[in-house]
Design an enzyme around this catalytic site. Structure first.
Site, short mmCIF file in Angstrom:
data_model
loop_
_atom_site.label_atom_id
_atom_site.label_comp_id
_atom_site.label_asym_id
_atom_site.label_seq_id
_atom_site.Cartn_x
_atom_site.Cartn_y
_atom_site.Cartn_z
N GLU A 53 0.85 -1.19 0.00
CA GLU A 53 0.00 0.00 0.00
C GLU A 53 0.89 1.24 0.00
O GLU A 53 1.70 1.42 0.91
CB GLU A 53 -0.88 0.00 1.26
CG GLU A 53 -1.76 1.24 1.36
CD GLU A 53 -2.49 1.38 2.70
OE1 GLU A 53 -1.97 0.91 3.73
OE2 GLU A 53 -3.58 1.97 2.70
N ASP A 127 -2.33 11.91 -3.11
CA ASP A 127 -2.44 13.37 -3.06
C ASP A 127 -2.86 13.87 -4.44
O ASP A 127 -2.25 13.48 -5.44
CB ASP A 127 -1.09 13.98 -2.65
CG ASP A 127 -0.75 13.65 -1.21
OD1 ASP A 127 -1.54 14.00 -0.32
OD2 ASP A 127 0.30 13.02 -0.97
N THR A 195 -11.89 5.65 4.73
CA THR A 195 -10.94 6.33 5.62
C THR A 195 -11.48 7.72 5.95
O THR A 195 -12.40 8.23 5.30
CB THR A 195 -9.57 6.48 4.95
OG1 THR A 195 -9.73 7.26 3.75
CG2 THR A 195 -8.97 5.12 4.61
N PHE A 197 -10.05 10.38 5.30
CA PHE A 197 -9.80 11.22 4.13
C PHE A 197 -10.96 11.09 3.13
O PHE A 197 -11.48 12.08 2.62
CB PHE A 197 -8.48 10.81 3.46
CG PHE A 197 -8.08 11.72 2.35
CD1 PHE A 197 -7.38 12.89 2.60
CD2 PHE A 197 -8.44 11.44 1.03
CE1 PHE A 197 -7.03 13.76 1.57
CE2 PHE A 197 -8.11 12.30 0.00
CZ PHE A 197 -7.39 13.46 0.27
N GLU A 198 -11.37 9.86 2.87
CA GLU A 198 -12.49 9.65 1.94
C GLU A 198 -13.78 10.28 2.50
O GLU A 198 -14.55 10.89 1.76
CB GLU A 198 -12.71 8.16 1.67
CG GLU A 198 -13.86 7.92 0.70
CD GLU A 198 -14.08 6.44 0.37
OE1 GLU A 198 -13.44 5.58 0.99
OE2 GLU A 198 -14.91 6.18 -0.52
C1 LIG Z 1 -4.29 12.07 0.67
S1 LIG Z 1 -3.44 10.99 1.72
C2 LIG Z 1 -4.48 9.53 1.73
C3 LIG Z 1 -4.08 8.56 2.78
C4 LIG Z 1 -4.90 7.26 2.84
N1 LIG Z 1 -4.68 6.42 1.68
C5 LIG Z 1 -6.37 7.53 3.06
O1 LIG Z 1 -7.19 7.15 2.22
O2 LIG Z 1 -6.69 8.12 4.10
C6 LIG Z 1 -2.09 10.50 0.68
C7 LIG Z 1 -0.95 9.88 1.47
O3 LIG Z 1 0.03 9.41 0.55
C8 LIG Z 1 1.31 9.66 1.10
N2 LIG Z 1 2.28 9.64 0.00
C9 LIG Z 1 2.28 10.40 -1.12
N3 LIG Z 1 3.32 10.10 -1.90
C10 LIG Z 1 4.00 9.10 -1.27
C11 LIG Z 1 5.19 8.37 -1.56
N4 LIG Z 1 5.88 8.59 -2.69
N5 LIG Z 1 5.59 7.44 -0.69
C12 LIG Z 1 4.91 7.21 0.45
N6 LIG Z 1 3.79 7.88 0.80
C13 LIG Z 1 3.35 8.82 -0.05
C14 LIG Z 1 1.15 10.97 1.81
O4 LIG Z 1 2.14 11.17 2.81
C15 LIG Z 1 -0.25 10.83 2.41
O5 LIG Z 1 -0.22 10.27 3.70
#
Ligand SMILES: C[S@@+](CC[C@H](N)C(=O)[O-])C[C@H]1O[C@@H](n2cnc3c(N)ncnc32)[C@H](O)[C@@H]1O
Length: 217
Positions: A53, A127, A195, A197-198
């Protein structure tokens, strides 16, 4: 392709008690972002498949999935330390021998995995980077697709979900135009819990699209 970062650097630290637990558990239950080649199944004795993930956020999906799928190994990667700390706590509390974490950039960590060594790669709510000037930071992009696809075994899946319609459309177009994948289906897995976030997106009127993309044989 490493290139520009796909995440926003965040500096939230941990309280001192939490930091002590984190320091004790991390060496046992995490993989380093960089290092030698890592054959993932070797680390999951009770498991017959492995998923990775990218962007586990606060860790709620990873924890829920690992508790209900004990024979699937899950490696959750994020740069967000509080989320990684929560997952380390849950590994201890719920004896999640099938869960490991990586604190770091998933695009760097993926380089440690052998080709065709995992069953699924998940990118849930990446993101969104909505501005044109930020588009190169999107995790799923033409430049990064080969690196994302490489470790998925033939017939395995890249799963993504987003509530940004342009991101879902861009992903579908990219995957359909790529010879790395041979099928794209809009399907939400029944185990993908909502989540925080969703939920925030849903309350703001956005709905999520899930895509399941099959790696070509
Ligand atoms: C918008 S959040 C969504 C988190 C989670 N999947 C949710 O649905 O709540 C996006 C997450 O992806 C992580 N992220 C983005 N690019 C990444 C990378 N290259 N490696 C690891 N984590 C990353 C960010 O730090 C952030 O926690």
């Amino acid at each position: 392709m490493r290139g520009a970062r796909t995440f926003k650097p965040r500096r939230r630290g941990l309280g001192s008690a939490r930091q002590r637990t984190f320091d004790a558990l991390k060496p046992v239950w995490s993989f380093d972002e960089e290092g030698d080649v890592l054959e993932p199944l070797v680390y999951f004795e009770e498991c017959n498949r492995v998923c990775v993930e990218i962007g586990s956020g606060n860790g709620s999906l990873a924890s829920s999935f690992a508790r209900s799928h004990r024979t699937t190994g899950l490696i959750s990667v994020d740069v967000h330390r509080p989320g990684i700390a929560r997952l380390l706590d849950d590994i201890g509390e719920f004896e999640l021998m099938n869960l490991r974490v990586v604190e770091g950039d998933a695009l760097v960590f993926l380089e440690r995995l052998p080709t065709a060594s995992i069953d699924e790669l998940w990118v849930f709510f990446p993101d969104p980077w909505p501005k044109n000037s930020q588009a190169h930071r999107r995790l799923i992009s033409a430049d990064r697709l080969p690196a994302l696809a490489r470790s998925i075994r033939p017939g395995g899946y890249l799963r993504m979900a987003t509530d940004v319609d342009s991101y879902a459309e861009q992903t579908r177009r990219l995957v359909e135009g790529s010879d790395l994948f041979d099928e794209v289906v809009a399907e939400r897995p029944e185990w993908r819990i909502e989540t925080a976030f969703e939920a925030r997106g849903r309350m703001a009127g956005r709905s999520a699209t899930d895509l399941r993309c099959r790696r070509r044989h």
